[in-house]
Scaffold this motif. Structure first.
Motif, short mmCIF file in Angstrom:
data_model
loop_
_atom_site.label_atom_id
_atom_site.label_comp_id
_atom_site.label_asym_id
_atom_site.label_seq_id
_atom_site.Cartn_x
_atom_site.Cartn_y
_atom_site.Cartn_z
N PHE A 25 0.80 -1.23 0.00
CA PHE A 25 0.00 0.00 0.00
C PHE A 25 0.84 1.28 0.00
O PHE A 25 0.44 2.29 -0.57
N TRP A 26 1.99 1.24 0.63
CA TRP A 26 2.74 2.49 0.82
C TRP A 26 4.17 2.47 0.28
O TRP A 26 4.87 3.48 0.38
N ASP A 43 0.02 9.50 3.28
CA ASP A 43 -0.87 10.67 3.23
C ASP A 43 -0.41 11.60 4.34
O ASP A 43 0.19 11.15 5.33
N ARG A 118 -15.08 15.92 -0.31
CA ARG A 118 -13.69 16.18 0.08
C ARG A 118 -13.36 17.68 0.10
O ARG A 118 -12.19 18.04 0.15
N LYS A 151 -2.16 16.59 -5.78
CA LYS A 151 -3.29 15.76 -6.21
C LYS A 151 -4.58 16.57 -6.28
O LYS A 151 -4.63 17.65 -5.68
N HIS A 152 -5.59 16.13 -6.96
CA HIS A 152 -5.74 14.95 -7.81
C HIS A 152 -5.90 15.49 -9.22
O HIS A 152 -6.90 16.19 -9.49
N MET A 195 -0.19 13.36 -8.54
CA MET A 195 -1.07 12.18 -8.50
C MET A 195 -2.19 12.34 -9.52
O MET A 195 -2.94 13.31 -9.47
N ASP A 230 -3.65 7.77 -8.51
CA ASP A 230 -4.36 7.70 -7.24
C ASP A 230 -4.52 6.21 -6.96
O ASP A 230 -4.40 5.38 -7.88
N TRP A 231 -4.76 5.87 -5.71
CA TRP A 231 -4.72 4.46 -5.31
C TRP A 231 -5.84 3.65 -6.00
O TRP A 231 -7.00 3.76 -5.65
N SER A 349 -8.76 9.18 3.66
CA SER A 349 -7.31 8.98 3.59
C SER A 349 -6.52 10.09 4.26
O SER A 349 -5.33 9.93 4.52
N GLU A 414 -14.29 11.58 2.70
CA GLU A 414 -13.94 11.05 1.39
C GLU A 414 -14.93 9.92 1.05
O GLU A 414 -15.33 9.16 1.93
C1 BGC Z 1 -7.21 9.14 -2.17
C2 BGC Z 1 -5.88 9.85 -2.20
C3 BGC Z 1 -4.93 9.23 -1.21
C4 BGC Z 1 -4.81 7.75 -1.52
C5 BGC Z 1 -3.88 7.01 -0.58
C6 BGC Z 1 -7.07 7.64 -2.29
O1 BGC Z 1 -8.28 7.04 -2.01
O2 BGC Z 1 -8.03 9.63 -3.21
O3 BGC Z 1 -6.05 11.23 -1.91
O4 BGC Z 1 -3.69 9.87 -1.24
O5 BGC Z 1 -6.09 7.15 -1.42
O6 BGC Z 1 -4.43 6.90 0.67
#
Ligand code: BGC
Length: 740
Positions: A25-26, A43, A118, A151-152, A195, A230-231, A349, A414
């Motif tokens: 994930f990171w 984040d 958001r 982002k985004h 992003m 983006d993820w 996030s 979000e």
């Molecule tokens: C969000 C991003 C965030 C990423 C990682 C996504 O769902 O839109 O803003 O950086 O997740 O957590």
């Protein structure tokens, strides 16, 4: 300095493909044999959400303890470029301590509708505010050796269908509104990464949109970092690589890496495209090596900055009879659950596992005796009849009452948009009931986006705290009792009704498509052009002191004026510069913010504020010419305390049109005259003019001179052969004359 080309040449095809997506994930993937490390991102944007031990597959579990700073909307309300830099620098120091490479922020999407879930993360409805504060944030972070991920990108302005919707928007609105903050940040502060957004943009997913990622971002703006999805925003891996998308996050468990390998082996993907991506990725991975390590920081130092930011971003919306600040040591009744459980951040996030959270109630007790009534249910949207009656009774018996209202957590997060701009009905009802028994009411609001205020005429004061981070409670108490003088201004308009918002009829779109019908008329650009009454205008914010602005001067493109603190206590004011264009052939907003500055002054102190008006601040984007253009004429430069509180005006005259001359068959006589005097017009054009009585003595019966001149002015070059004879290469003749 690493030799990146050499490193790329040593990697196998599989290793190169593997670098193009995350490990988990990171993290990115390492290539140990060549000393390429795995780097960690986190984040963002208003505090670190670093997950080390118990990282879960959605990244939404518990994170390491960190300081929660005010969210993006509060940062916007601070209108403070220096503070944005301080935030970036402080986050970078903390990120260093956590072993991070890049922080996922700032988030600079425009607040198209007050309903976007958001909006609390986003800075403003105006790209000048989001761009300038974004520049500060990015410089602060990267000057201290940590990368940002802006982002985004782009036009992700709602949560409904956010991962798939097709945003249909004109190029002009993109350039002037939705891309402009990104452009300013890329050009001025060179972010290490951007992003790409989940959505499609005019039919193509952002992750594979080569117009967006290559033509505009890299070629036009000179972006030299990497683009990260983006993820989960990946669609077609090879198309994305070709468009300029380097890193897919989080990971596709090898699926898309093998698609890349196969595509190269079968000749569907040019290996040079992969090499280009890997070269950019490696440059990004090793970037911290070229930056000095910043000094360390502590959670307490960061908490102090979070407090300073909360103080600077609170917006005093109304303060009749100077009910605020409250006198110290005098009893007050606090009503509303947000007093005891102060809301200070949003969900999703950006949610931080906070270090030290303060509540207003605890903090206020050091200033005065406070009695407290919750007023409604434990969930801030829940009506509790018993609590309501208790609160009304206490309010009736009190000398002054402060109601702490706001949006419940679940309403601002979000993943989903709000359904309306009202507060929970139980809160509106309670404020209305209290107003029947009490005259001295202060309402404090905790929300990351505008709310309607049906009770506005019945209360004396309204303080919008925004979502002000973990120090929100102590900051709020300090402001209520006068230790701190509020200086925030609204970075978005508060409409009277949701129906007044320009996106009302087309938000959030239907099915998988949203059409931005209001075009460039976003936020105050719409309300002010229509002179539509609003609850509070863009840029509005009061203070416990007063300010005047005088002696405005224009010296070439340099604008100056003297700001004076005319009140009895120190305070800060935001001076805003708007440009009001002349009548244009294009539909332009009544005025647009060009720049701003925040100035702190002691009582009686004066300071000269200065701004430089550049060509871009006068321009609109001409989709026809594919360039920025400012027509000749008189531009009114407005120096203001809000978009509706203009204090000084100056006139800047632009003699000629500021754009390259684009010649084609549709070019009209009016277009030509913007670039050359009448005398210089080609002979055949002047001849055509005579048919309309221009430059001829012949009088015409059916039309007066003014009307026939207007008719002539609108004539495109391709029509002229219908009236007079023209040379075969007439366009060439015009071109030569325009260049001479
Ligand atoms: C969000 C991003 C965030 C990423 C990682 C996504 O769902 O839109 O803003 O950086 O997740 O957590």
């Amino acid at each position: 300095m690493r030799n990146i080309d050499e490193l790329v040449s040593k990697l196998t095809l599989e290793e190169k493909a593997s670098l193009c997506s995350g490990l988990d994930f990171w993290h990115t993937k390492p290539v140990d044999r060549l000393g390429i490390p795995s780097v960690m991102v986190s984040d963002g944007p208003n505090g670190l959400r670093t997950q080390k031990a118990d990282s879960d597959h959605l990244g939404l579990g518990k994170a390491e303890t960190a300081v929660c700073f005010p969210t993006g909307s509060a940062l916007g309300a601070s209108f403070d470029k220096d503070l944005a830099y301080e935030l970036g620098a402080s986050l970078a120091r903390a990120a260093k301590g956590m072993g991070l490479h890049t922080v996922l922020g700032p988030a600079v999407n425009m607040k198209r509708s007050p309903l976007c879930g958001r909006n609390f993360e986003y800075i403003s409805e105006d790209p000048c505010v989001a761009g300038n504060l974004g520049v500060g944030y990015v410089r602060g972070m990267q000057d201290n050796g940590i990368g940002v991920c802006v982002k985004h990108f782009a036009a992700n302005n709602q949560e409904y269908c956010r991962m798939s919707t097709d945003t249909i928007v004109s190029e002009r609105a993109l350039r002037e509104i939705y891309l402009a903050a990104f452009e300013m940040i890329v050009r001025k502060s060179h972010p290490w990464s951007v992003m790409c957004a989940y959505n499609r943009l005019n039919g193509t997913y952002c992750c594979e949109n080569s117009w967006l990622l290559d033509s505009v971002l890299r070629k036009e703006w000179g972006f030299d970092g990497i683009v990260i999805t983006d993820w989960g925003a990946m669609n077609d891996r090879c198309r994305a690589l070709e468009a300029g998308l380097e890193l897919e996050m989080p990971s596709s468990s090898g699926l898309r890496d093998s698609q890349i390998v196969t595509a190269v082996r079968t000749g569907k993907l040019d290996e040079a495209v992969l090499d280009r991506a890997v070269s950019r990725l490696l440059t990004w991975i090793f970037r911290p090596e070229d930056h000095d390590s910043s000094s360390a920081t502590t959670l307490d130092e960061q908490h102090a900055l979070a407090r300073k930011m909360a103080d600077a971003s609170a917006v005093l919306l109304k303060n009749d009879d100077s009910l605020l600040p409250l006198e110290k040591k005098k009893e007050a009744v606090f009503i509303g659950t947000f007093a005891a459980s102060t809301r200070y951040q949003g969900g999703g996030s950006s949610h931080v596992s906070s270090y030290r959270v303060s509540t207003v109630l605890d903090s206020a007790r050091s200033f005065a005796g406070i009695s407290y009534c919750p007023g409604w249910g434990d969930d801030a949207a829940q009506k509790d009849a018993g609590r309501l009656e208790d609160a009304v009774r206490s309010a009736a018996a009190a000398e002054r009452v402060v109601v702490f209202a706001g949006l419940p957590d679940s309403w601002e997060s979000e993943g989903s948009d709000r359904e309306g701009i009202c507060l929970p009905p139980c809160q509106d009802e309670l404020i209305g009931r209290i107003a029947e028994v009490q005259e001295n009411i202060v309402v404090v609001l905790f929300s990351g986006s505008p709310v309607s205020m049906p009770w506005i005429d019945k209360v004396s004061s309204v303080l919008q705290m925004n979502l002000a981070g973990e120090a929100a409670g102590e900051s709020c108490a300090g402001i209520l009792f006068g230790d701190v003088n509020p200086s925030g201004h609204l970075a978005e308009t508060y409409p009277l009704a949701l129906e007044d918002n320009p996106s009302y009829l087309s938000f959030p779109g239907s099915g998988k498509k949203v059409v931005y019908r209001e075009d460039v008329f976003v936020g105050y650009r719409w309300y002010d052009s229509l002179q539509c009454p609003v609850l509070f205008p863009f840029g509005h914010g009061l203070s416990y002191t007063t300010f005047s602005l005088s002696g405005a001067r224009l010296d070439g493109r340099r604008v100056s004026a003297v700001l004076t603190n005319t009140g009895k206590r120190a305070g800060a004011q935001v001076v805003q510069v708007y440009v009001r264009p002349p009548r244009s052939t294009e539909d332009r907003p009544a005025h647009e913010l060009a720049d701003f500055t925040k100035v702190m002054l002691e009582p009686g102190e004066s300071r000269t504020v200065e701004f430089v008006i550049d060509d871009r601040m006068l321009s609109y984007y001409s989709s026809e010419c594919g360039c920025w253009t400012a027509e000749g004429g008189e531009y009114v430069i407005e120096l203001a305390f809000s978009s509706r509180d203009i204090r000084q005006t100056l006139v800047l005259r632009l003699e000629t049109e500021q754009r390259p001359f684009v010649l084609c068959d549709h070019t009209t006589v009016r277009d030509l005259l913007a670039f050359m005097p009448y005398e210089k017009l080609p002979g055949f054009v002047k001849e055509a003019g005579k048919c309309f009585g221009v430059g001829s003595q012949v009088k015409r019966e059916a039309m007066d001179d003014k009307a026939s001149l207007a008719m002539f002015m609108e004539m495109p070059l391709h029509s002229i052969p219908s009236f007079v004879s023209v040379p075969e290469d007439y366009l060439e003749e015009v071109r030569k004359l325009s260049e001479s």
